[in-house]
Scaffold this active site. Sequence first.
Site, PDB file in Angstrom:
ATOM      1  N   CYS A  10       0.828  -1.208   0.000  1.00 48.32           N
ATOM      2  CA  CYS A  10       0.000   0.000   0.000  1.00 48.32           C
ATOM      3  C   CYS A  10       0.859   1.253   0.000  1.00 48.32           C
ATOM      4  O   CYS A  10       0.353   2.368  -0.054  1.00 48.32           O
ATOM      5  CB  CYS A  10      -0.927   0.018   1.205  1.00 48.32           C
ATOM      6  SG  CYS A  10      -1.956  -1.446   1.298  1.00 48.32           S
ATOM      7  N   CYS A  21      -2.875   8.784   6.111  1.00 48.05           N
ATOM      8  CA  CYS A  21      -1.603   8.793   6.849  1.00 48.05           C
ATOM      9  C   CYS A  21      -1.854   9.017   8.337  1.00 48.05           C
ATOM     10  O   CYS A  21      -1.214   8.399   9.191  1.00 48.05           O
ATOM     11  CB  CYS A  21      -0.680   9.894   6.329  1.00 48.05           C
ATOM     12  SG  CYS A  21      -0.234   9.711   4.595  1.00 48.05           S
TER      13      CYS A  21
END
Lengths: 139, 405
Positions: free
Chosen positions: A37, A107
Site C-alpha cells: 500500500c 496517513c
Amino acid sequence: MAYSEKVIDHYSNPKNVGTLDKASKNVGTGLVGAPECGDVMRLQIEVDETTGIIKDAKFKTFGCGSAIASSSLATEWLKGKSVDQAIAIDNMDIVEELNLPPVKIHCSVLAEDAIKAAINDYRSKNGLEQLVFEEKGVH
Amino acid sequence: MLKLPIYLDNNATTPMDPRVLETMLPYFTQHFGNAASRNHPFGWQAEEAVDYAREQVAKLIGADPKEIIFTSGATEGDNLGIKGVFEMYASKGNHIITATTEHKAVLDTCKHIEKLGGEVTYLEVKANGLIDLQELEAAIKPTTILISIMYANNEIGVVQPVQEITAIARKHGILFFTDATQAVGKIPVDVNKDGIDLMTFTGHKMYGPKGIGALYVRRKNPRVKVTAQMDGGGHERGMRSGTLNVPGIVGFGKACELCRLEMEADTTRISVLRDKLETELMKLEEAYINGTTEARLPHVTNISFKHVEGEGLLMGFNKNIALSSGSACTSASLEPSYVLKALGLGDDLAHSSLRFGLSRFTTEEEVDYTIKAISETVLKLRDMSPLWEMYKEGIDLNSIEWAHH
C-alpha cells in the site's frame, strides 16, 4: 501537490526516529500498514512502570512525507502522556496540526492505528485485556 | 554554474529549443494567415510554411510529406489511428492486439472500442518490458485488423522489437500502428525500414511546442486510410478537419529537423550522462533497474530503491530536482504504476521507483548534483524505514502478515 510547512519540517527533521527494545515488558510496539500500500509505520512506546506515563516513543516509517510527518508528530505527542491519555489521540488532531489534504488523511489514520496497536501490545505484555477500537475505515 | 531546479522529467515534456521558438514567432503576428485561405498572400504564406514543415517532419521518419496528418498531439493520434482503422476496416474484422504497458491514450481508446463491439487482446509483457513475439503471433485471429504496440515505453524507456513485430503483421496482412511519442526524435525511426503503417508522435517530447503532433498514415504498400473522428472542413486529406495550427506546425517541423541533424551527437552525449547517473545510483544497496537495458532509449532510466517509498523519496529533493515516481500515493487509489506492475514487480518495488528522463539540455553538473542528492535521501529514508531495518535483520518481509487496508 504542495506540502504544508509543518509536514516539510517533520520530514526534514523527524523527531524520535529509532528503535526501542521490543522484547522489553515496558515497551509496546505497533506495526501497521503494508508495503504493497506504500506505507508501513512502526511506532513504539516505553511506559514507566511506576507512573504509567509514556517516557519515550520512537518510530520508523516507510511512506510519503505525510506518513513520516504523522508518525513523527505522534511520537512527540505521546511522550509525557499516560497510556489512557494516549488512547484519546484522534487522527483528525493530526490532520489539523499538519494541515493534511484529504488524500493524505489515511496517513493520520495509520498513525492513530499505530498508537493503538502499540498500546495493545503493551497491555498484552502486562496481562491486560485488549482494547477494541472502532474501525476508522478511511484507508 | 549549476542552476536549480534541475529538470529530469523529459518523458513528461521537454523544454522547447530556443531555435524552435525563434522559427515560430513570425507565424503568430506577422504571417498569421489560415493555411486554407487560397485567395490571398496571407493564406499562401501559411500554406507554404505548412508544406515546408510537413517535409521536415516526414524527413525525420523517412516518410513522404503526403503521409503526414497534423494532429493536436499524440493522444489525438492514438485515437484517430486506432478508432479510424477500426471504423474504416470494419468489414474486414473487429479484433485489435495491443499490450498492457501501452499509454493510457491507447488503452482507453481500446476500451472504448470494446464498448463499440470490438474485441481487444492485451498482451502481457515479459519481465524485461518487451512483448513476446510468439504470444503476439498466437493472438492473431482471422478477424484481426490491427496490431498496436508502442515504439518505446514512457515509464521505463524499453524499445519494442518493432521490425520483428511488423514482419509478423505483414505476414498475416494486418496493419501495424505504433505510438512512437517517446521514440521519434530520440532514436532513428524509419517507417519504411520498420514496416510501420500508422504512427503517432508529438512535438513537445522532442523540444518542440505543445499542442501539435502528427499521425503518419502509409500511402503505398499498402495504402492505408482512417475514418475521420472529427467532422468539418476536410483538412488533412479528409482525415483530420480543423484549421491548421500554423505556428505549432512550423515549430514542430523545426524541432524535427533539429532532431534529425543532431540526434547522433545528442545521443552520444546524453547516453554517457544517463549511464553515469545509473551506474552511480546502482551503487546503492538494493537498487534495481526496471526494464531491459539492452533495448532502451538513450536518455531514460527507471530505478527502484527498495524499502523507501517513491513519493517520500521525491520529497527529499523535489524542490531542486524535477522527477517522477511510479508510486501514486497522491491519488486516492494508492495504486502504483501499472507499467511496473506489468513487469511483474511487487507493489513494494513499484512504489519505490523513480523515472529519470534526460534531455539535450542536461549537463554533467546536474547529473552529479542529482546523484548526490538522491543517494543521500535514500540513505536517510532507509534509516527511517522499518522495512529496511527488518531487511537488515534478515526478516523475510513476505512472512509478515500485513494489515492490508
